[in-house]
Design an enzyme around this catalytic site. Structure first.
Site, PDB file in Angstrom:
ATOM      1  N   ASP A  13     -13.994   9.208 -27.386  1.00 23.97           N
ATOM      2  CA  ASP A  13     -14.450   8.356 -26.276  1.00 23.97           C
ATOM      3  C   ASP A  13     -14.662   9.145 -24.985  1.00 23.97           C
ATOM      4  O   ASP A  13     -14.468   8.627 -23.895  1.00 23.97           O
ATOM      5  CB  ASP A  13     -13.449   7.208 -26.005  1.00 23.97           C
ATOM      6  CG  ASP A  13     -13.157   6.421 -27.262  1.00 23.97           C
ATOM      7  OD1 ASP A  13     -14.103   6.113 -27.979  1.00 23.97           O
ATOM      8  OD2 ASP A  13     -11.975   6.138 -27.531  1.00 23.97           O
ATOM      9  N   LYS A  16     -19.696  11.015 -25.408  1.00 27.48           N
ATOM     10  CA  LYS A  16     -20.615  11.876 -26.167  1.00 27.48           C
ATOM     11  C   LYS A  16     -22.016  11.309 -26.238  1.00 27.48           C
ATOM     12  O   LYS A  16     -22.991  12.046 -26.238  1.00 27.48           O
ATOM     13  CB  LYS A  16     -20.095  12.077 -27.602  1.00 27.48           C
ATOM     14  CG  LYS A  16     -18.863  12.939 -27.669  1.00 27.48           C
ATOM     15  CD  LYS A  16     -18.398  13.102 -29.088  1.00 27.48           C
ATOM     16  CE  LYS A  16     -17.797  11.843 -29.646  1.00 27.48           C
ATOM     17  NZ  LYS A  16     -16.396  11.626 -29.354  1.00 27.48           N
ATOM     18  N   GLY A  40     -17.812   5.010 -31.708  1.00 32.69           N
ATOM     19  CA  GLY A  40     -18.539   4.084 -30.849  1.00 32.69           C
ATOM     20  C   GLY A  40     -19.167   4.848 -29.713  1.00 32.69           C
ATOM     21  O   GLY A  40     -18.468   5.451 -28.914  1.00 32.69           O
ATOM     22  N   HIS A  41     -20.469   4.910 -29.707  1.00 37.70           N
ATOM     23  CA  HIS A  41     -21.167   5.592 -28.619  1.00 37.70           C
ATOM     24  C   HIS A  41     -21.892   4.553 -27.785  1.00 37.70           C
ATOM     25  O   HIS A  41     -22.623   3.737 -28.327  1.00 37.70           O
ATOM     26  CB  HIS A  41     -22.245   6.536 -29.177  1.00 37.70           C
ATOM     27  CG  HIS A  41     -21.696   7.705 -29.910  1.00 37.70           C
ATOM     28  ND1 HIS A  41     -22.477   8.511 -30.696  1.00 37.70           N
ATOM     29  CD2 HIS A  41     -20.464   8.213 -29.962  1.00 37.70           C
ATOM     30  CE1 HIS A  41     -21.729   9.465 -31.204  1.00 37.70           C
ATOM     31  NE2 HIS A  41     -20.503   9.298 -30.781  1.00 37.70           N
TER      32      HIS A  41
HETATM   33  P1  IMP Z   1      -9.469   5.469 -38.250  1.00 38.76           P
HETATM   34  O1  IMP Z   1     -10.468   6.523 -37.880  1.00 38.76           O
HETATM   35  O2  IMP Z   1     -10.044   4.080 -38.193  1.00 38.76           O
HETATM   36  O3  IMP Z   1      -8.757   5.748 -39.528  1.00 38.76           O
HETATM   37  O4  IMP Z   1      -8.327   5.472 -37.111  1.00 38.76           O
HETATM   38  C1  IMP Z   1      -7.437   6.571 -36.964  1.00 38.76           C
HETATM   39  C2  IMP Z   1      -7.148   6.847 -35.495  1.00 38.76           C
HETATM   40  O5  IMP Z   1      -8.326   7.364 -34.869  1.00 38.76           O
HETATM   41  C3  IMP Z   1      -6.759   5.614 -34.675  1.00 38.76           C
HETATM   42  O6  IMP Z   1      -5.828   6.000 -33.689  1.00 38.76           O
HETATM   43  C4  IMP Z   1      -8.065   5.210 -34.033  1.00 38.76           C
HETATM   44  O7  IMP Z   1      -7.861   4.459 -32.842  1.00 38.76           O
HETATM   45  C5  IMP Z   1      -8.662   6.566 -33.744  1.00 38.76           C
HETATM   46  N1  IMP Z   1     -10.128   6.550 -33.653  1.00 38.76           N
HETATM   47  C6  IMP Z   1     -11.013   6.405 -34.663  1.00 38.76           C
HETATM   48  N2  IMP Z   1     -12.263   6.467 -34.207  1.00 38.76           N
HETATM   49  C7  IMP Z   1     -12.190   6.675 -32.883  1.00 38.76           C
HETATM   50  C8  IMP Z   1     -13.170   6.871 -31.855  1.00 38.76           C
HETATM   51  O8  IMP Z   1     -14.382   6.884 -32.065  1.00 38.76           O
HETATM   52  N3  IMP Z   1     -12.684   7.080 -30.607  1.00 38.76           N
HETATM   53  C9  IMP Z   1     -11.363   7.125 -30.342  1.00 38.76           C
HETATM   54  N4  IMP Z   1     -10.423   6.962 -31.268  1.00 38.76           N
HETATM   55  C10 IMP Z   1     -10.836   6.735 -32.525  1.00 38.76           C
END
Ligand code: IMP
Length: 427
Positions: A13, A16, A40-41
């Site tokens: 976050d 990017k 999420g962009h």
């Molecule tokens: P997962 O990727 O859904 O398995 O989540 C694993 C960890 O990565 C969690 O703490 C999520 O909040 C974090 N996470 C996954 N994708 C993002 C992102 O795009 N930005 C920030 N944190 C993320």
């Protein structure tokens, strides 16, 4: 053969989307190499705001070919709804290429993600619940479903059955859930196959040929360095490699081809989900960063945890990614503070530590050592050059650069496409 990697230098976050989009006009290919719709962009073009989860942000630039590489995990329903959402807003998505080797997030992977998190209770990771971890687990366990499997019905059925054999035992016996019926999953997946087919390609060949033809290829990391499965704050990480090496494996391009690695660095720090975060704030400053910075997840809508800039983490990101440059984002959010604390080291059990501790226990005990930098109150959103910034903002940037170990080549001073100061060109 300019091949650039652009990745998050903190916990994701970092902004990017804005950085990728800034380069969009001069880039021929934008490639996602890991992760899925957990990312999420937010990209702002003119007065339009786009929230992308799975698609590379290059999809918004008409001359650019967006590519979903083999290292990505693809939820077909999300893919199709994201595409049709863009089509409805007049964006042409026909150039998209998807690797046939990318793995599919199946409905049962999403179920397992949610059920596992619930089962972990207090120890949960705080995943996005999108099935990311279980899909990568299936890939490593060699029971994953790939995009190419959608085009061989009998193979698909066999693979789904094999994957569900063990999972249904766990779902029914351990988690007390209903078993998932393989035929229904196969039917659902086959329902997506024809719509996805036009995009499926040998992306490894396409990208290597593009590099031979001197095209500009941008590899866009999802999440961030500290969420990397190998180099992040394990186990509070995602299940892929957002770090620079992941671009090679996740797109099938050799390391000798990569010419530049740009780390996106927020002028302060945020993280979502559980896990250690030494500079996290629980006071009104944290609240203010969240409010002014709009720190709410694009994907999950969760409030992000907020804290001051952490130079220990930035230095670590420089090292594990071999960063050549930083893109500093959201500097404008810090306008108005009289003094801004910057974490320069940690104190761990009475010792001062300069670098990220490799032991999880130590990292959990790390307390930030702050240096106070003078703030500024002038509006910086109209600044076009570094010299336009007030002196204290310039000094803040210079201090971050010195502490982080790589030059800051661009600075974001507002959310819009043109609210960026370019110091050195990336291409
Ligand atoms: P997962 O990727 O859904 O398995 O989540 C694993 C960890 O990565 C969690 O703490 C999520 O909040 C974090 N996470 C996954 N994708 C993002 C992102 O795009 N930005 C920030 N944190 C993320």
């Amino acid at each position: 053969m300019p091949a650039l990697v652009l990745l998050g230098a903190q916990w994701g976050d970092e902004g990017k989307g804005k950085a990728t989009d800034l380069l969009g006009g001069s880039v021929d290919y934008v490639v996602r190499y890991q992760g899925g719709n957990n990312a999420g962009h937010t990209v702002v073009v003119g007065d339009q705001k786009y929230a992308l989860h799975l698609l590379p942000s290059g999809i918004l630039s008409p001359d650019c070919t967006p590519v979903i590489g083999n290292g990505v995990v693809v939820d077909p329903s999300v893919l199709l709804s994201e595409l049709s959402g863009l089509n409805e807003r007049g964006i042409d998505t026909s150039k998209l290429l998807i690797s046939g080797n990318a793995h599919i997030i199946t409905p049962y992977n999403v179920t397992v993600d949610k059920v596992t998190e619930r089962f972990l209770g207090k120890r949960k990771i705080g995943t996005t619940g999108r099935g990311i971890g279980p899909t990568y687990a299936d890939k490593i366990n060699r029971v994953g479903i790939r995009v190419q499997d959608l085009y061989d019905e009998s193979i698909l059925a066999q693979k789904v059955e094999a994957a569900l054999d063990a999972k249904n035992q766990i779902l029914t016996k351990l988690y007390n859930r209903r078993a998932i019926v393989a035929d229904q999953v196969v039917e659902e997946l086959l329902g997506y196959a024809e719509q996805i087919k036009p995009y499926v390609a040998d992306t490894v060949l396409v990208l290597n040929q593009a590099l031979e033809d001197n095209k500009v290829v941008l590899f866009e990391g999802g999440q961030g360095t500290l969420l990397d499965i190998d180099h992040g704050t394990y186990p509070f990480v995602t299940s892929s490699n957002p770090t620079a090496g992941g671009a090679c494996t996740g797109a099938g391009v050799g390391p000798t081809k990569i010419s530049r690695v740009i780390g996106i660095l927020k002028a302060y720090t945020t993280r979502v989900g559980a896990g250690p975060f030494p500079t996290e704030l629980f006071d009104e400053d944290g609240e203010a960063l969240r409010r002014i910075g709009g720190e709410r997840g694009v994907t999950t809508g969760r409030d992000r945890r907020c804290g001051w800039f952490d130079a220990v983490i930035a230095r670590y990101a420089t090292r594990v990614n071999g960063l050549t440059d930083f893109f500093l984002t959201k500097l404008d959010v810090l306008t108005g503070w009289e003094e801004i604390p910057v974490c320069v080291a940690y104190e761990i059990d009475g010792r001062r530590v300069q670098e990220l501790p490799y032991s999880q226990t130590d990292f959990h005990h790390a307390k930030p050592v702050y240096e106070m930098l003078p703030g500024w109150s002038e509006d910086i959103t109209k600044a076009k050059t570094f010299a336009d910034l007030p002196k204290n903002a310039q000094d803040y940037v210079k201090a971050l650069e010195e502490l982080s170990g790589a030059p800051i080549s661009a600075i974001g001073v507002g959310p819009g496409r043109d609210e960026t100061i370019e110091i050195n060109s990336f291409i």
